[in-house]
Design an enzyme around this catalytic site. Structure first.
Site, PDB file in Angstrom:
ATOM      1  N   LYS A  23       2.553 -12.160 -21.679  1.00  0.00           N
ATOM      2  CA  LYS A  23       2.237 -12.876 -20.427  1.00  0.00           C
ATOM      3  C   LYS A  23       0.758 -12.715 -20.060  1.00  0.00           C
ATOM      4  O   LYS A  23       0.095 -13.674 -19.729  1.00  0.00           O
ATOM      5  CB  LYS A  23       3.100 -12.370 -19.255  1.00  0.00           C
ATOM      6  CG  LYS A  23       4.576 -12.662 -19.380  1.00  0.00           C
ATOM      7  CD  LYS A  23       5.312 -12.342 -18.082  1.00  0.00           C
ATOM      8  CE  LYS A  23       5.251 -10.877 -17.726  1.00  0.00           C
ATOM      9  NZ  LYS A  23       6.001  -9.990 -18.644  1.00  0.00           N
ATOM     10  N   ARG A  47       9.352 -11.023  -9.385  1.00  0.00           N
ATOM     11  CA  ARG A  47      10.039 -10.278 -10.433  1.00  0.00           C
ATOM     12  C   ARG A  47      11.482  -9.986 -10.054  1.00  0.00           C
ATOM     13  O   ARG A  47      12.183  -9.267 -10.742  1.00  0.00           O
ATOM     14  CB  ARG A  47       9.295  -8.975 -10.633  1.00  0.00           C
ATOM     15  CG  ARG A  47       9.046  -8.615 -12.074  1.00  0.00           C
ATOM     16  CD  ARG A  47       8.246  -7.332 -12.055  1.00  0.00           C
ATOM     17  NE  ARG A  47       8.054  -6.796 -13.359  1.00  0.00           N
ATOM     18  CZ  ARG A  47       6.961  -6.955 -14.086  1.00  0.00           C
ATOM     19  NH1 ARG A  47       5.950  -7.673 -13.651  1.00  0.00           N
ATOM     20  NH2 ARG A  47       6.871  -6.384 -15.261  1.00  0.00           N
ATOM     21  N   ARG A  69       1.022  -1.283 -28.654  1.00  0.00           N
ATOM     22  CA  ARG A  69       0.012  -1.976 -27.829  1.00  0.00           C
ATOM     23  C   ARG A  69      -1.096  -1.026 -27.350  1.00  0.00           C
ATOM     24  O   ARG A  69      -0.827   0.078 -26.909  1.00  0.00           O
ATOM     25  CB  ARG A  69       0.733  -2.598 -26.634  1.00  0.00           C
ATOM     26  CG  ARG A  69      -0.185  -3.246 -25.630  1.00  0.00           C
ATOM     27  CD  ARG A  69       0.549  -4.256 -24.829  1.00  0.00           C
ATOM     28  NE  ARG A  69       1.393  -3.694 -23.797  1.00  0.00           N
ATOM     29  CZ  ARG A  69       2.011  -4.435 -22.869  1.00  0.00           C
ATOM     30  NH1 ARG A  69       1.886  -5.753 -22.900  1.00  0.00           N
ATOM     31  NH2 ARG A  69       2.754  -3.868 -21.957  1.00  0.00           N
ATOM     32  N   ARG A 100      -0.803   2.244 -22.212  1.00  0.00           N
ATOM     33  CA  ARG A 100      -0.292   2.335 -20.843  1.00  0.00           C
ATOM     34  C   ARG A 100       0.774   3.420 -20.743  1.00  0.00           C
ATOM     35  O   ARG A 100       1.583   3.561 -21.648  1.00  0.00           O
ATOM     36  CB  ARG A 100       0.303   0.981 -20.428  1.00  0.00           C
ATOM     37  CG  ARG A 100      -0.699   0.061 -19.779  1.00  0.00           C
ATOM     38  CD  ARG A 100      -0.178  -1.331 -19.611  1.00  0.00           C
ATOM     39  NE  ARG A 100       1.170  -1.439 -19.050  1.00  0.00           N
ATOM     40  CZ  ARG A 100       1.780  -2.583 -18.790  1.00  0.00           C
ATOM     41  NH1 ARG A 100       1.164  -3.721 -19.042  1.00  0.00           N
ATOM     42  NH2 ARG A 100       2.987  -2.600 -18.290  1.00  0.00           N
ATOM     43  N   ARG A 113      12.348  -0.794 -18.752  1.00  0.00           N
ATOM     44  CA  ARG A 113      11.714  -2.036 -18.289  1.00  0.00           C
ATOM     45  C   ARG A 113      12.491  -3.263 -18.761  1.00  0.00           C
ATOM     46  O   ARG A 113      12.611  -4.253 -18.036  1.00  0.00           O
ATOM     47  CB  ARG A 113      10.259  -2.096 -18.759  1.00  0.00           C
ATOM     48  CG  ARG A 113       9.356  -1.164 -17.932  1.00  0.00           C
ATOM     49  CD  ARG A 113       8.065  -0.835 -18.630  1.00  0.00           C
ATOM     50  NE  ARG A 113       7.232  -1.988 -18.893  1.00  0.00           N
ATOM     51  CZ  ARG A 113       6.289  -2.025 -19.843  1.00  0.00           C
ATOM     52  NH1 ARG A 113       6.075  -0.980 -20.605  1.00  0.00           N
ATOM     53  NH2 ARG A 113       5.566  -3.116 -20.008  1.00  0.00           N
TER      54      ARG A 113
HETATM   55  P1  ADP Z   1       4.955  -5.927 -18.141  1.00  0.00           P
HETATM   56  O1  ADP Z   1       5.161  -7.377 -17.900  1.00  0.00           O
HETATM   57  O2  ADP Z   1       4.441  -5.633 -19.515  1.00  0.00           O
HETATM   58  O3  ADP Z   1       6.155  -5.070 -17.801  1.00  0.00           O
HETATM   59  P2  ADP Z   1       3.147  -5.628 -15.819  1.00  0.00           P
HETATM   60  O4  ADP Z   1       1.749  -5.200 -15.981  1.00  0.00           O
HETATM   61  O5  ADP Z   1       3.420  -7.001 -15.335  1.00  0.00           O
HETATM   62  O6  ADP Z   1       3.812  -5.342 -17.236  1.00  0.00           O
HETATM   63  O7  ADP Z   1       3.910  -4.619 -14.829  1.00  0.00           O
HETATM   64  C1  ADP Z   1       3.864  -3.219 -14.991  1.00  0.00           C
HETATM   65  C2  ADP Z   1       4.702  -2.529 -13.920  1.00  0.00           C
HETATM   66  O8  ADP Z   1       4.161  -2.831 -12.610  1.00  0.00           O
HETATM   67  C3  ADP Z   1       6.169  -2.974 -13.799  1.00  0.00           C
HETATM   68  O9  ADP Z   1       6.996  -2.287 -14.738  1.00  0.00           O
HETATM   69  C4  ADP Z   1       6.475  -2.594 -12.338  1.00  0.00           C
HETATM   70  O10 ADP Z   1       6.668  -1.205 -12.184  1.00  0.00           O
HETATM   71  C5  ADP Z   1       5.177  -2.953 -11.629  1.00  0.00           C
HETATM   72  N1  ADP Z   1       5.216  -4.342 -11.111  1.00  0.00           N
HETATM   73  C6  ADP Z   1       4.438  -5.378 -11.524  1.00  0.00           C
HETATM   74  N2  ADP Z   1       4.749  -6.500 -10.841  1.00  0.00           N
HETATM   75  C7  ADP Z   1       5.746  -6.171  -9.976  1.00  0.00           C
HETATM   76  C8  ADP Z   1       6.527  -6.891  -9.023  1.00  0.00           C
HETATM   77  N3  ADP Z   1       6.331  -8.201  -8.808  1.00  0.00           N
HETATM   78  N4  ADP Z   1       7.460  -6.213  -8.316  1.00  0.00           N
HETATM   79  C9  ADP Z   1       7.669  -4.917  -8.497  1.00  0.00           C
HETATM   80  N5  ADP Z   1       7.000  -4.176  -9.402  1.00  0.00           N
HETATM   81  C10 ADP Z   1       6.053  -4.785 -10.137  1.00  0.00           C
END
Ligand code: ADP
Length: 221
Positions: free
Chosen positions: A13, A88, A127, A161, A172
């Protein structure tokens, strides 16, 4: 254009969003990046978010929705945006619907990136991300940097990360299936969902995405 990007962790993404935002000249808004920036700056919001993120869970809606709305209200997002990682879960999607309605605007599309689960685990475990720019993404086997631990694009330090460990990835994925996938049905009801395969070369996926969004500007343009 106002676009929401969905897909499991490791679908690419962030990578696709960076390219698409450039082609479409709209800001890329990533709630994950916003949280990580808050963590590295040591803000209160960052402190709250960190424990949830490290465990692979969602940060509470209250915090997340306020942060996302705040970012969407910036002047550069007036004509459109590409949301990556938000909404999300269904309540975030409903909050977004309400915010857009209040502004008298609508989403144009929800782009759903599809990728098989075993591929996701392989992608995430290897990654490595640049500290300077999360769009500079490498993989120890699939796209290794020329020099170990150093970003080919800008010379920044590459790191893994905290939430990319195998155990956390499983959590996740579980969170994605139970909480995030239902937003696809939510948006299907609004006729907004376009699904593409996220497999193959990065530029091929970008081209597929642009085609699905009904634009003929290619990734190389
Ligand atoms: P990925 O899509 O690889 O899981 P992101 O960078 O989008 O990684 O998100 C990393 C973490 O940040 C998520 O696992 C969550 O803990 C938090 N996070 C990101 N966006 C949201 C959201 N919209 N609501 C709640 N937590 C979020």
């Amino acid at each position: 254009m106002r676009i929401v990007l969905v897909g499991p962790p490791g679908a690419g993404k962030g990578t696709q969003a960076a390219y698409l935002a450039k082609i479409l000249t709209i800001p890329h808004i990533s709630t994950g990046d916003l949280f990580r920036a808050n963590i590295s700056q040591g803000t209160e919001l960052g402190k709250t978010a960190k424990s949830y993120m490290d465990a692979g869970n969602l940060v509470p809606d209250e915090v997340t929705i306020a942060m996302a709305r705040d970012r969407m209200a910036q002047p550069d997002a007036e004509k459109g945006f590409l949301l990556d990682g938000f909404p999300r879960n269904v309540s975030q999607a409903v909050a977004l619907d309400e915010a857009l309605k209040a502004d008298g605007v609508k989403l144009d599309a929800v782009l759903d990136l599809e990728v098989p689960e075993d591929e996701v685990v392989k992608r995430i475990a290897g990654r490595r991300i640049c500290r300077n720019d999360s769009a500079h993404v490498f993989h120890v086997t699939y796209s290794p940097p020329e020099q170990d631990g150093v970003c080919d694009v800008c010379g920044g330090e590459l790191y893994q990360r905290n939430d990319d460990s195998e155990d956390t990835v499983r959590t996740r994925l579980e969170v994605y299936h139970t909480q995030t996938e239902p937003i696809i049905d939510h948006y299907r009801g609004q006729g907004l969902v376009v699904t593409i395969s996220a497999l193959g070369k990065v530029t091929d996926v970008t081209d597929r995405a642009m085609e699905a969004l009904g634009s003929d500007r290619a990734a190389s343009a």
